[in-house]
Design a protein around this motif. Structure first.
Motif, PDB file in Angstrom:
ATOM      1  N   ASP A 155       0.832  -1.212   0.000  1.00 18.08           N
ATOM      2  CA  ASP A 155       0.000   0.000   0.000  1.00 18.08           C
ATOM      3  C   ASP A 155       0.863   1.258   0.000  1.00 18.08           C
ATOM      4  OD1 ASP A 155      -2.269  -1.542   0.011  1.00 18.08           O
ATOM      5  OD2 ASP A 155      -2.593  -1.397   2.182  1.00 18.08           O
ATOM      6  N   SER A 156       1.980   1.207   0.730  1.00 16.86           N
ATOM      7  CA  SER A 156       2.873   2.364   0.786  1.00 16.86           C
ATOM      8  C   SER A 156       3.531   2.619  -0.565  1.00 16.86           C
ATOM      9  CB  SER A 156       3.941   2.141   1.862  1.00 16.86           C
ATOM     10  OG  SER A 156       4.838   3.219   1.914  1.00 16.86           O
ATOM     11  N   ILE A 157       3.909   1.559  -1.263  1.00 16.24           N
ATOM     12  CA  ILE A 157       4.541   1.699  -2.578  1.00 16.24           C
ATOM     13  C   ILE A 157       3.566   2.290  -3.590  1.00 16.24           C
ATOM     14  CG2 ILE A 157       5.597   0.426  -4.491  1.00 16.24           C
ATOM     15  CD1 ILE A 157       6.527  -1.642  -2.411  1.00 16.24           C
ATOM     16  N   LYS A 158       2.288   1.948  -3.453  1.00 17.22           N
ATOM     17  CA  LYS A 158       1.278   2.414  -4.411  1.00 17.22           C
ATOM     18  C   LYS A 158       1.059   3.926  -4.344  1.00 17.22           C
ATOM     19  CE  LYS A 158      -1.642  -1.742  -4.611  1.00 17.22           C
ATOM     20  NZ  LYS A 158      -2.975  -2.289  -4.248  1.00 17.22           N
ATOM     21  N   ILE A 159       1.258   4.510  -3.170  1.00 15.54           N
ATOM     22  CA  ILE A 159       0.876   5.914  -2.963  1.00 15.54           C
ATOM     23  C   ILE A 159       1.602   6.872  -3.904  1.00 15.54           C
ATOM     24  CG2 ILE A 159       0.962   7.817  -1.296  1.00 15.54           C
ATOM     25  CD1 ILE A 159       0.186   5.742   0.851  1.00 15.54           C
ATOM     26  N   PRO A 160       2.958   6.857  -3.975  1.00  9.82           N
ATOM     27  CA  PRO A 160       3.609   7.798  -4.902  1.00  9.82           C
ATOM     28  C   PRO A 160       3.273   7.520  -6.363  1.00  9.82           C
ATOM     29  CG  PRO A 160       5.215   6.281  -3.956  1.00  9.82           C
ATOM     30  CD  PRO A 160       3.942   6.108  -3.190  1.00  9.82           C
ATOM     31  N   LEU A 161       3.028   6.253  -6.705  1.00  9.28           N
ATOM     32  CA  LEU A 161       2.675   5.931  -8.088  1.00  9.28           C
ATOM     33  C   LEU A 161       1.287   6.456  -8.438  1.00  9.28           C
ATOM     34  CD1 LEU A 161       4.039   2.287  -8.401  1.00  9.28           C
ATOM     35  CD2 LEU A 161       4.948   4.340  -9.476  1.00  9.28           C
ATOM     36  N   ILE A 217      12.386  18.994  -8.421  1.00 13.68           N
ATOM     37  CA  ILE A 217      12.477  18.790  -6.971  1.00 13.68           C
ATOM     38  C   ILE A 217      12.946  17.365  -6.724  1.00 13.68           C
ATOM     39  CG2 ILE A 217      11.259  18.798  -4.773  1.00 13.68           C
ATOM     40  CD1 ILE A 217       9.275  20.743  -5.926  1.00 13.68           C
ATOM     41  N   HIS A 218      14.055  17.235  -6.038  1.00 13.24           N
ATOM     42  CA  HIS A 218      14.594  15.907  -5.780  1.00 13.24           C
ATOM     43  C   HIS A 218      13.586  15.053  -5.005  1.00 13.24           C
ATOM     44  CE1 HIS A 218      18.629  15.923  -7.383  1.00 13.24           C
ATOM     45  NE2 HIS A 218      18.861  17.103  -6.863  1.00 13.24           N
ATOM     46  N   TYR A 219      13.291  13.870  -5.534  1.00 10.42           N
ATOM     47  CA  TYR A 219      12.448  12.859  -4.886  1.00 10.42           C
ATOM     48  C   TYR A 219      11.024  13.349  -4.610  1.00 10.42           C
ATOM     49  CZ  TYR A 219      17.062  10.821  -4.046  1.00 10.42           C
ATOM     50  OH  TYR A 219      18.324  10.325  -4.195  1.00 10.42           O
ATOM     51  N   PHE A 220      10.541  14.287  -5.412  1.00  3.42           N
ATOM     52  CA  PHE A 220       9.227  14.878  -5.141  1.00  3.42           C
ATOM     53  C   PHE A 220       8.116  13.829  -5.167  1.00  3.42           C
ATOM     54  CE2 PHE A 220       5.561  17.679  -6.597  1.00  3.42           C
ATOM     55  CZ  PHE A 220       5.363  18.238  -5.346  1.00  3.42           C
ATOM     56  N   ARG A 221       8.234  12.841  -6.012  1.00  2.07           N
ATOM     57  CA  ARG A 221       7.175  11.830  -6.105  1.00  2.07           C
ATOM     58  C   ARG A 221       7.029  11.039  -4.813  1.00  2.07           C
ATOM     59  NH1 ARG A 221       8.976   6.978 -10.113  1.00  2.07           N
ATOM     60  NH2 ARG A 221       7.033   6.153  -9.291  1.00  2.07           N
ATOM     61  N   TYR A 222       8.066  11.062  -3.959  1.00  6.38           N
ATOM     62  CA  TYR A 222       8.014  10.323  -2.698  1.00  6.38           C
ATOM     63  C   TYR A 222       7.565  11.193  -1.524  1.00  6.38           C
ATOM     64  CZ  TYR A 222      10.546   6.713  -5.227  1.00  6.38           C
ATOM     65  OH  TYR A 222      10.910   5.751  -6.141  1.00  6.38           O
ATOM     66  N   PHE A 223       7.286  12.463  -1.769  1.00  5.69           N
ATOM     67  CA  PHE A 223       6.868  13.333  -0.671  1.00  5.69           C
ATOM     68  C   PHE A 223       5.527  12.859  -0.110  1.00  5.69           C
ATOM     69  CE2 PHE A 223       9.128  17.675  -1.272  1.00  5.69           C
ATOM     70  CZ  PHE A 223      10.327  17.028  -1.475  1.00  5.69           C
ATOM     71  N   PRO A 224       5.438  12.610   1.195  1.00  7.97           N
ATOM     72  CA  PRO A 224       4.117  12.381   1.794  1.00  7.97           C
ATOM     73  C   PRO A 224       3.253  13.626   1.628  1.00  7.97           C
ATOM     74  CG  PRO A 224       5.888  11.753   3.301  1.00  7.97           C
ATOM     75  CD  PRO A 224       6.528  12.507   2.173  1.00  7.97           C
ATOM     76  N   SER A 225       1.952  13.448   1.719  1.00  5.82           N
ATOM     77  CA  SER A 225       1.030  14.567   1.481  1.00  5.82           C
ATOM     78  C   SER A 225       1.333  15.761   2.378  1.00  5.82           C
ATOM     79  CB  SER A 225      -0.414  14.104   1.692  1.00  5.82           C
ATOM     80  OG  SER A 225      -0.768  13.122   0.747  1.00  5.82           O
ATOM     81  N   ALA A 226       1.667  15.493   3.646  1.00  4.29           N
ATOM     82  CA  ALA A 226       1.934  16.591   4.582  1.00  4.29           C
ATOM     83  C   ALA A 226       3.145  17.409   4.144  1.00  4.29           C
ATOM     84  CB  ALA A 226       2.155  16.036   5.988  1.00  4.29           C
ATOM     85  N   ILE A 227       4.155  16.747   3.589  1.00  2.00           N
ATOM     86  CA  ILE A 227       5.350  17.448   3.121  1.00  2.00           C
ATOM     87  C   ILE A 227       5.068  18.157   1.796  1.00  2.00           C
ATOM     88  CG2 ILE A 227       7.756  17.166   2.425  1.00  2.00           C
ATOM     89  CD1 ILE A 227       7.265  16.749   5.399  1.00  2.00           C
ATOM     90  N   ALA A 228       4.330  17.505   0.905  1.00  2.00           N
ATOM     91  CA  ALA A 228       3.993  18.121  -0.382  1.00  2.00           C
ATOM     92  C   ALA A 228       3.186  19.399  -0.179  1.00  2.00           C
ATOM     93  CB  ALA A 228       3.220  17.130  -1.246  1.00  2.00           C
ATOM     94  N   ARG A 229       2.321  19.401   0.834  1.00  2.00           N
ATOM     95  CA  ARG A 229       1.517  20.603   1.108  1.00  2.00           C
ATOM     96  C   ARG A 229       2.379  21.766   1.586  1.00  2.00           C
ATOM     97  NH1 ARG A 229      -2.526  16.785   2.874  1.00  2.00           N
ATOM     98  NH2 ARG A 229      -1.688  16.818   4.990  1.00  2.00           N
ATOM     99  N   LYS A 230       3.535  21.476   2.146  1.00  2.00           N
ATOM    100  CA  LYS A 230       4.463  22.537   2.527  1.00  2.00           C
ATOM    101  C   LYS A 230       5.295  22.997   1.330  1.00  2.00           C
ATOM    102  CE  LYS A 230       5.059  20.997   7.345  1.00  2.00           C
ATOM    103  NZ  LYS A 230       4.605  22.225   8.015  1.00  2.00           N
ATOM    104  N   ALA A 231       5.643  22.055   0.453  1.00  2.00           N
ATOM    105  CA  ALA A 231       6.510  22.378  -0.682  1.00  2.00           C
ATOM    106  C   ALA A 231       5.777  23.168  -1.759  1.00  2.00           C
ATOM    107  CB  ALA A 231       7.089  21.093  -1.278  1.00  2.00           C
ATOM    108  N   PHE A 232       4.509  22.839  -1.994  1.00  2.00           N
ATOM    109  CA  PHE A 232       3.793  23.460  -3.112  1.00  2.00           C
ATOM    110  C   PHE A 232       3.689  24.983  -2.977  1.00  2.00           C
ATOM    111  CE2 PHE A 232      -0.002  24.791  -5.432  1.00  2.00           C
ATOM    112  CZ  PHE A 232       0.269  24.271  -6.688  1.00  2.00           C
TER     113      PHE A 232
END
Length: 333
Positions: free
Chosen positions: A85-91, A296-311
């Protein structure tokens, strides 16, 4: 100990077993006690400019674990389900793969080599939310990052040689810092930072676009970082700052001020090889789209909480800093 460390033996052992690295106010605590002394010395030499003995900034712990030969044979279906399930999330968030099921199965097969090791299972004990766990596969290891506890662990395969260990730890630190920087209003971009008379210039491009060429043309003494450059928001706008992640220009250990201060960012340029040399202004919207998609390095692996800070950080960057497309020739003319 190597000459040049100038440390008492007992102090050196303590320092090299636990290394605190401060990169633009994000602290990565690396626990290296499971490594041999030679490997610890090499890791220290890679990060020595950024080693800090204190700091209360947001931090993450990276533990390096050498898995022993052999493993338990029993399977753990619950753990395998969590990993899948964790692997599926970034994909699902970034569907770049033409065959996501194949990529999921490939990654799961690589991770299965570690399931059953006591340390691996213990690290994931109590984990329930796949959104808070990130797996990243290296050639000789597996990095597991838990957002719920601000901990990461790099599991190295049995019999892993020293060069593979060093490469894995370097890559794991690269990954961890990239995912941690948004917590301190920073992002790590795939680009080159140039300091020209105190002003910072950011050159971005995909692999082969000419970043290394540009670094050489500008002169290595003006290069802040030539691969993983930090862009950080501060009270006066945005600045660029160096990291240990370089190709051509390892940091000068005597220039700590540069590592701490950074340089005010005045312009961003996307590189494009061409027959002519000229600048083409691009809109904030296009610049934002290009950065989010490619840089952005490794952006596809950002958890949602981190992506919301980066965007919002990227959108503000593109509004406040002018961006251009730099068409250039490879020759210095």
């Amino acid at each position: 100990m190597k000459r040049g460390f100038f440390l008492k033996p007992d102090t050196a052992i303590d320092l090299l077993s636990f290394m605190r690295v401060n990169i633009s106010d994000f602290i990565l605590d690396m626990e290296l006690s499971g490594l041999d002394m030679k490997s610890r010395e090499e890791i220290y030499s890679l990060f020595s400019t950024f080693v800090s003995h204190n700091g209360n900034a947001p931090h993450e712990t990276l533990e390096v674990i050498q898995c022993p030969p052999g493993r338990k044979k029993e399977t753990c279906s619950e753990l395998e389900g969590l990993i899948r399930d964790s692997i599926k999330i970034p994909l699902a968030k970034f569907p770049f793969s033409t065959d996501p099921d194949k990529e999921i199965n490939y990654t799961l097969r690589k991770i299965k080599a570690f399931i059953g090791h006591k340390e691996f299972n213990a690290f994931l004990e109590g984990a329930k939310d796949p959104e808070l766990i990130t797996f990243y596969i290296f050639k000789k290891g597996c990095l597991v990052r838990r957002l719920d506890s601000a901990r990461s662990a790099l599991f190295l395969k049995p019999g892993c040689r020293r060069r593979s260990k060093i490469a894995g730890i370097y890559g794991a630190a690269y990954f961890s810092v990239s995912l941690g920087l948004p917590t301190v209003d920073g992002i790590m971009l795939h680009g080159v930072g140039i300091n020209r008379k105190g002003a910072g210039y950011l050159f971005l491009g995909t692999s082969g676009a000419g970043k290394t060429t540009m670094a050489r043309l500008c002169g290595l003494n003006q290069v802040v970082t030539d691969d993983g450059i930090i862009v950080k928001r501060n009270a006066s706008g945005f600045s660029i700052a160096p990291t240990p992640f370089n190709q051509l220009t390892p940091m000068d250990n005597n220039d700590m001020a540069r590592a701490v201060r950074g340089h005010r960012l005045v312009m961003g340029l996307f590189l494009k090889k061409d027959a002519e040399v000229y600048l083409e202004r691009i809109s904030p919207l296009e610049a934002c789209s290009l950065i989010l998609k490619n840089h952005i390095h490794y952006f596809r692996y950002f958890p949602s909480a981190i992506a919301r800070k980066a965007f919002p950080l990227v959108t503000d960057l593109c509004r406040e800093v002018p961006f251009f497309r730099l068409h250039f020739r490879k020759d210095a003319g």
